[in-house]
Design a protein around this motif. Structure first.
Motif, PDB file in Angstrom:
ATOM      1  N   MET A 133       0.809  -1.115   0.129  1.00 17.80           N
ATOM      2  CA  MET A 133      -0.281  -0.137   0.029  1.00 17.80           C
ATOM      3  C   MET A 133       1.004   1.266  -0.519  1.00 17.80           C
ATOM      4  O   MET A 133       0.453   2.582  -0.897  1.00 17.80           O
ATOM      5  N   ILE A 134       1.544   1.218   0.680  1.00 18.22           N
ATOM      6  CA  ILE A 134       2.705   2.141   0.900  1.00 18.22           C
ATOM      7  C   ILE A 134       3.234   2.970  -0.906  1.00 18.22           C
ATOM      8  O   ILE A 134       3.244   3.716  -0.820  1.00 18.22           O
ATOM      9  N   ASN A 135       3.817   1.542  -1.313  1.00 21.02           N
ATOM     10  CA  ASN A 135       3.974   1.223  -2.645  1.00 21.02           C
ATOM     11  C   ASN A 135       3.637   2.151  -3.171  1.00 21.02           C
ATOM     12  O   ASN A 135       4.356   2.735  -4.247  1.00 21.02           O
ATOM     13  N   LYS A 136       2.326   1.842  -3.836  1.00 23.01           N
ATOM     14  CA  LYS A 136       0.796   2.404  -4.526  1.00 23.01           C
ATOM     15  C   LYS A 136       1.123   3.507  -4.536  1.00 23.01           C
ATOM     16  O   LYS A 136       0.874   4.381  -5.298  1.00 23.01           O
ATOM     17  N   LEU A 137       0.400   3.526  -2.697  1.00 27.43           N
ATOM     18  CA  LEU A 137       0.274   5.090  -2.535  1.00 27.43           C
ATOM     19  C   LEU A 137       1.528   6.601  -2.966  1.00 27.43           C
ATOM     20  O   LEU A 137       1.148   7.469  -3.920  1.00 27.43           O
ATOM     21  N   PRO A 192       1.630  13.854   5.612  1.00 24.50           N
ATOM     22  CA  PRO A 192       2.217  13.410   6.602  1.00 24.50           C
ATOM     23  C   PRO A 192       1.015  12.413   7.699  1.00 24.50           C
ATOM     24  O   PRO A 192       0.966  11.654   7.425  1.00 24.50           O
ATOM     25  N   VAL A 193       0.739  13.192   8.140  1.00 26.64           N
ATOM     26  CA  VAL A 193      -1.418  12.591   9.210  1.00 26.64           C
ATOM     27  C   VAL A 193      -1.652  12.070   8.411  1.00 26.64           C
ATOM     28  O   VAL A 193      -2.243  10.454   8.664  1.00 26.64           O
ATOM     29  N   GLU A 194      -2.431  12.565   7.233  1.00 31.78           N
ATOM     30  CA  GLU A 194      -3.176  11.693   6.488  1.00 31.78           C
ATOM     31  C   GLU A 194      -3.154  10.114   5.727  1.00 31.78           C
ATOM     32  O   GLU A 194      -3.712   9.538   6.170  1.00 31.78           O
ATOM     33  N   PHE A 195      -1.969  10.457   5.858  1.00 33.37           N
ATOM     34  CA  PHE A 195      -1.163   8.668   5.415  1.00 33.37           C
ATOM     35  C   PHE A 195      -0.908   7.665   6.088  1.00 33.37           C
ATOM     36  O   PHE A 195      -1.233   6.685   6.238  1.00 33.37           O
ATOM     37  N   ALA A 196      -0.483   8.491   7.231  1.00 32.63           N
ATOM     38  CA  ALA A 196      -0.006   7.465   8.351  1.00 32.63           C
ATOM     39  C   ALA A 196      -1.404   6.828   9.309  1.00 32.63           C
ATOM     40  O   ALA A 196      -1.666   5.863   9.088  1.00 32.63           O
ATOM     41  N   SER A 197      -3.115   7.757   9.104  1.00 28.06           N
ATOM     42  CA  SER A 197      -3.874   7.471   9.333  1.00 28.06           C
ATOM     43  C   SER A 197      -4.655   6.335   8.371  1.00 28.06           C
ATOM     44  O   SER A 197      -4.906   5.548   9.102  1.00 28.06           O
ATOM     45  N   LEU A 205      -2.797   4.021   7.126  1.00 32.52           N
ATOM     46  CA  LEU A 205      -2.371   3.037   6.841  1.00 32.52           C
ATOM     47  C   LEU A 205      -2.677   2.807   8.114  1.00 32.52           C
ATOM     48  O   LEU A 205      -2.009   1.125   8.433  1.00 32.52           O
ATOM     49  N   GLY A 206      -3.134   2.889   8.943  1.00 37.96           N
ATOM     50  CA  GLY A 206      -3.377   2.799  10.337  1.00 37.96           C
ATOM     51  C   GLY A 206      -2.735   2.598  11.188  1.00 37.96           C
ATOM     52  O   GLY A 206      -2.129   1.876  12.334  1.00 37.96           O
ATOM     53  N   ILE A 207      -1.622   2.856  11.160  1.00 39.58           N
ATOM     54  CA  ILE A 207      -0.447   3.671  11.982  1.00 39.58           C
ATOM     55  C   ILE A 207       0.184   5.245  12.098  1.00 39.58           C
ATOM     56  O   ILE A 207      -0.328   5.952  11.852  1.00 39.58           O
ATOM     57  N   SER A 208       0.637   5.451  13.301  1.00 38.37           N
ATOM     58  CA  SER A 208       1.318   6.294  13.826  1.00 38.37           C
ATOM     59  C   SER A 208       1.739   7.116  12.826  1.00 38.37           C
ATOM     60  O   SER A 208       3.182   6.796  12.395  1.00 38.37           O
ATOM     61  N   ARG A 209       2.249   8.788  12.567  1.00 41.75           N
ATOM     62  CA  ARG A 209       3.473   8.903  11.902  1.00 41.75           C
ATOM     63  C   ARG A 209       4.713   8.833  12.332  1.00 41.75           C
ATOM     64  O   ARG A 209       4.869   8.307  11.490  1.00 41.75           O
ATOM     65  N   ARG A 210       4.841   8.631  13.760  1.00 40.87           N
ATOM     66  CA  ARG A 210       5.971   8.273  13.939  1.00 40.87           C
ATOM     67  C   ARG A 210       6.844   7.107  13.128  1.00 40.87           C
ATOM     68  O   ARG A 210       7.800   6.434  12.350  1.00 40.87           O
ATOM     69  N   GLN A 211       5.462   5.878  13.158  1.00 41.82           N
ATOM     70  CA  GLN A 211       5.786   4.421  12.726  1.00 41.82           C
ATOM     71  C   GLN A 211       6.114   4.719  11.542  1.00 41.82           C
ATOM     72  O   GLN A 211       6.644   4.191  10.370  1.00 41.82           O
TER      73      GLN A 211
END
Length: 110
Positions: free
Chosen positions: A12-16, A25-30, A32-38
């Motif tokens: 998913m990271i690769n595709k997007l 960054p906040v939208e992307f992390a959200s 993916l269901g992970i924190s911004r730090r992750q």
């Protein structure tokens, strides 16, 4: 994190990122269901593989700035005993014997 979930997340990271549809960054992390730090920890893992990720406010998306991307393939198959004996590397799990290996165009890397 289990192995399959990690593969799916990197797919998913690769595709997007390739499609430049990550959002902030906040939208992307959200997404993916992970924190911004992750998220940034995943970017560090990609960097170790030679993939550099940058963010553009202009397009509101992350992008690969070295024009590389991941190619992730996952194949699950049942091996015959003869074939299992020829396979190197991997991990044996109680219920299912699994073999994981890395491959490039020229040879197998164990």
């Amino acid at each position: 994190m289990n192995f399959i979930k990690q593969i799916e997340r990197f797919q998913m990271i690769n595709k997007l990122i390739r499609e430049q549809r990550t959002g902030s960054p906040v939208e992307f992390a959200s997404r993916l269901g992970i924190s911004r730090r992750q998220l940034y920890a995943h970017f560090e893992e990609l960097k170790l593989l030679g993939l550099e990720v940058s963010y553009s406010r202009k397009i509101n998306s992350f992008y690969f700035n070295n024009r590389k991307h991941l190619k992730i393939e996952f194949n699950l198959e049942v091996l015959e005993n003869e074939e299992k004996n020829k396979t190197f590397g991997g991990k044996c799990i109680n219920l299912l014997q699994c073999f994981f290996y890395a491959r490039n165009d020229h040879h197998l890397a164990v």
